[in-house]
Scaffold this motif. Sequence first.
Motif, PDB file in Angstrom:
ATOM      1  N   LEU A 169       1.091  -1.146   0.071  1.00 58.93           N
ATOM      2  CA  LEU A 169      -0.002  -0.068  -0.037  1.00 58.93           C
ATOM      3  C   LEU A 169       0.879   1.199  -0.097  1.00 58.93           C
ATOM      4  O   LEU A 169       2.091   1.349   0.493  1.00 58.93           O
ATOM      5  N   ARG A 200       0.795   5.358   0.874  1.00 62.04           N
ATOM      6  CA  ARG A 200       0.076   6.420   1.525  1.00 62.04           C
ATOM      7  C   ARG A 200       0.179   7.614   0.649  1.00 62.04           C
ATOM      8  O   ARG A 200       1.509   8.349   0.120  1.00 62.04           O
ATOM      9  N   TRP A 246      -3.960   5.497   3.190  1.00 57.18           N
ATOM     10  CA  TRP A 246      -3.273   4.242   2.616  1.00 57.18           C
ATOM     11  C   TRP A 246      -3.991   3.766   1.387  1.00 57.18           C
ATOM     12  O   TRP A 246      -5.482   3.622   1.595  1.00 57.18           O
TER      13      TRP A 246
END
Length: 163
Positions: free
Chosen positions: A23, A25, A37
């Motif tokens: 993921l 941010r 995220w």
Amino acid sequence: MTARQPSVSCVFVCHDGAGRILLARRGPGARDEAGAWDCGAGALEFGETFEAAVTREVREEYVALPSEIRSLGVRNVLRGDPVESHWVAVVFAVRVDPGEVAVGEPHKFDALDWFAPDRLPEPVHSQLAETLRMLPDDLAPRDVPRPGNDARQATNGTDAPPQ
């Protein structure tokens, strides 16, 4: 007045093949939801195959090249009431080598990290949970409800569950 049209986006959940998902941010320069995220995504360009779009976007956002691209299904995303944004999300699971991954677009993302699907960071992007519901069982978060076939049809707009 010009008619508004939905855009087509290739959404990808990168994974390492060992149970972790990647993921990013969203940084201050992100289009929306800075600090959240999210998995990766990018617009499909005219004349481009889905696989070419995913490969290009993974390379741009994460510097890595996909070693496997698996189609998961389609979402019709309508945001706002009244609708302010509308896109068709073609969703993919993409395997990448963790050793190749880096932030490729620092103007959009300020961090990358690997997470177990059942231990996600907070906050997450408003569309992430719906995308993660489409993951195959070997990558699916245990805390995200796995709908039956009828619910999957409503989620991804297909007549059969995603493969």
